[in-house]
Each structure stands twice: as C-alpha cells, then as structure tokens.
Write a protein that holds these residues in place. Structure first.
Motif, mmCIF file in Angstrom:
data_model
loop_
_atom_site.group_PDB
_atom_site.id
_atom_site.type_symbol
_atom_site.label_atom_id
_atom_site.label_comp_id
_atom_site.label_asym_id
_atom_site.label_seq_id
_atom_site.Cartn_x
_atom_site.Cartn_y
_atom_site.Cartn_z
ATOM 1 N N ARG A 170 -2.555 -9.568 4.258
ATOM 2 C CA ARG A 170 -2.209 -8.121 4.061
ATOM 3 C C ARG A 170 -1.355 -7.524 5.466
ATOM 4 O O ARG A 170 -0.979 -6.362 5.265
ATOM 5 C CB ARG A 170 -3.672 -7.321 4.089
ATOM 6 C CG ARG A 170 -4.397 -7.366 3.068
ATOM 7 C CD ARG A 170 -6.026 -6.807 3.220
ATOM 8 N NE ARG A 170 -6.892 -7.645 4.058
ATOM 9 C CZ ARG A 170 -7.916 -7.326 4.522
ATOM 10 N NH1 ARG A 170 -8.650 -6.283 4.004
ATOM 11 N NH2 ARG A 170 -8.511 -8.163 5.349
ATOM 12 N N GLN A 182 1.838 -7.497 6.204
ATOM 13 C CA GLN A 182 3.004 -7.846 5.679
ATOM 14 C C GLN A 182 4.028 -8.349 6.787
ATOM 15 O O GLN A 182 4.147 -7.447 7.552
ATOM 16 C CB GLN A 182 3.672 -6.717 4.524
ATOM 17 C CG GLN A 182 2.522 -6.645 3.537
ATOM 18 C CD GLN A 182 3.047 -5.599 2.575
ATOM 19 O OE1 GLN A 182 4.128 -5.588 2.152
ATOM 20 N NE2 GLN A 182 1.927 -4.579 2.225
ATOM 21 N N ASP A 230 -2.223 -1.267 7.329
ATOM 22 C CA ASP A 230 -2.709 -2.365 6.915
ATOM 23 C C ASP A 230 -3.056 -3.191 8.166
ATOM 24 O O ASP A 230 -4.305 -3.846 8.328
ATOM 25 C CB ASP A 230 -1.712 -3.316 6.539
ATOM 26 C CG ASP A 230 -1.093 -2.701 4.901
ATOM 27 O OD1 ASP A 230 -2.008 -1.885 4.279
ATOM 28 O OD2 ASP A 230 -0.081 -2.980 4.386
#
Length: 303
Positions: free
Chosen positions: A193, A195, A116
């Motif tokens: 995105r 996280q 990510d």
C-alpha cells in the motif's frame, strides 16, 4: 465536566534536497495536491544541502499556498547521512511523532501518499514502513529505502538511531540505518500500500532529463558493487561480520552467479541478478581493503 482533547499526532514531512530546484518543485506540488490523513497535524520542512540555498525560492513559493505550514532549513555540510540526520534533529525540535520522507528526485508522489503511509504504520504498529523493495521482498523485517518512508519517533528520539556519515557520498546509508535500527529492536514493515513514487514505479513517465537518473544497467551494477563493498566494510569495522564470514559469502555469491548465468539470456532482470551476484563475490573480499573511493553523490545530478 469537559475533558481536554488529546493532542493530535504530529507528522513532519521531511524533504531533503540538493541543487535540484525543478525536480523539487514537481515533488512539492504533488505532495501539496495529495490527500492528507485525518485527525493529525501535518507540517513540512525542506532541508537544503546546498549552502548557496538554491531551493529557497522554490520552497517559499510553494509555502504561499501549501495546505500545511512549510519551513526551510539549510544543512551546509554535504552528505546523504548529514541531511537525513538534520531532518531527525528538526523533527525532535518540534516534537514530531512521525517523519515522512521522500527524495527530491523521485518524481510526483501518489495522490494518497501520506495517507497510505500513516494508515499502514498505525494499523501495523511498526516503527517504520515503506514500499516493498527488490531484494528484500521475502525478508520479514527488511531495511527500507530512505525514499518514500515514514518513521516513528521511537527510532530517532528514543532509540537515537542516526545515519552513519561513512555513507555520506557513497549511498547505502539507508540499508545500514535500517539494519542497526532493527538490531536495536525496531520493527520495519514493507507494505504494497506504500506506493513507490511515479518515476520509480514507471521510469518512462519521467522527463527525458530525469531518466538517466533512474535507469541504466551499468550505473545500477556499479552502484550495487559500491554499496555492497562499503556496507560490508562497515559491518566488519563494527565487528558485526568477521573476515572469514565475508570470504565464505564471496564464494557463495560466485557460485550463485555461475548458476544464474544460463538464465541471463532471457531478460534484463535475470542479467542484473546474475551480475549482482558476481559483483558481490568481488565486493565482499575487496571490502577487506577499505570502503572504496567511488562516491557518486559527490557531484549532484538532476535538474
């Protein structure tokens, strides 16, 4: 004619640690089990800020079955800025194009943590990307927390931005670093995105031993006061913020605290917002007398 393949980008996973071998082991295991981005080379270094090398055994055990090369290095000079700068120096030495980092006390990373981060920094063209963070939610180019972040070589190799040793034991080094990098032309991007790590996103999932490390209103407010004071002191000494500006901001935050006071009865979040405003109204003028002596990172907690 066969053309030579372009070298793959090199991502260095840089993990700072200090006397938290069990927390480090949890962090490393989750990274080893997470998905890796495609068409890149990945390496890891764990930088130990304990001259007694308390992390060596954990790192060497993890390295035996890790899906990428793992190195261990020691930065004996204690301090948050020292250890992060040590990781930058290592990244430059091996020619890393990016350094992705999370702290040893943040708990397990998500299953797609590195993928990510790399996807977002490639898609956005940013120089550093990380999670959306608290008070900077509405800021277009926000300083990012040092945990859960990926930084391009442009910042640490080309712009030569480093963490300031003034913040070694106080915290706030990431905010100061981000502001100086942004002032030098770097682009910081907060993206949902990217996280947050599990224990930050949901402290209830943390073991009981770790919960005090991430929770507690008094600790949060005290740390906030300290960071505001030392950051404001740093800005003043670097001539980025005159004393008159500091005093005007102190009055503004006092008035803001008064306005928020009636709402403080409704939730912990509102009480923290109100408390932080009042603390800023005190921390700003106190910074004129120095950075303060509260050094929460002198004695390490965790396990």
């Amino acid at each position: 004619m066969n053309r030579a393949k372009a070298p793959q980008p090199l991502i260095l996973i840089g993990i700072p640690t200090c006397m938290r071998p069990r927390m480090l082991a949890i962090c490393l295991q989750s990274i080893g089990e997470s998905a890796l981005p495609e068409n890149v080379e990945v390496r890891m270094v764990v930088a130990d800020n304990d001259f007694n090398e308390s992390a060596r055994e954990v790192v060497e055990e993890f390295a035996c079955n890790a899906p990428f090369p793992v190195d261990y290095t020691v930065c004996a000079e204690r301090g948050l800025s020292n250890i992060r700068n040590h990781l930058f120096d290592y990244a430059i030495k091996i020619g890393a194009d990016y350094i992705a980092s999370t702290d040893d006390d943040e708990g397990p990373v998500s299953a797609t943590w590195l993928s990510d981060l790399y996807t977002v920094i490639r898609e956005t063209g940013g120089d550093a990307v990380g999670p959306v963070h608290g008070e900077y939610k509405a800021v277009k180019n926000p300083p990012l927390p040092s945990r859960n972040i990926i930084i391009s070589a442009r910042i640490y190799r080309n712009l030569k931005i480093r963490y300031d040793p003034l913040f070694n034991l106080t915290g706030g080094e990431d905010t100061d670093f981000g502001k100086r990098a942004i002032a030098a032309g770097a682009q910081f991007i907060a993206d949902p995105r990217c996280q947050a790590n599990a224990w930050i996103a949901n402290p209830d999932t943390a073991p009981a031993e770790a919960r005090g490390h991430h929770q507690g209103g008094w600790f949060t407010l005290r740390r906030h006061y300290n960071r505001v004071r030392v950051l404001t002191y740093a800005n003043r000494t670097k001539k980025q913020k005159p004393a008159t500006h500091i005093l005007v901001e102190a009055v503004f935050y006092f008035i803001k605290g008064v306005v928020l006071l009636p709402f403080a009865i409704f939730s912990i979040e509102q009480r923290l917002r109100c408390g932080k405003s009042f603390l800023k109204s005190v921390a700003y003028p106190m910074s004129l007398f120095g950075p303060g002596r509260y050094e929460p990172y002198r004695d390490m907690d965790g396990y």
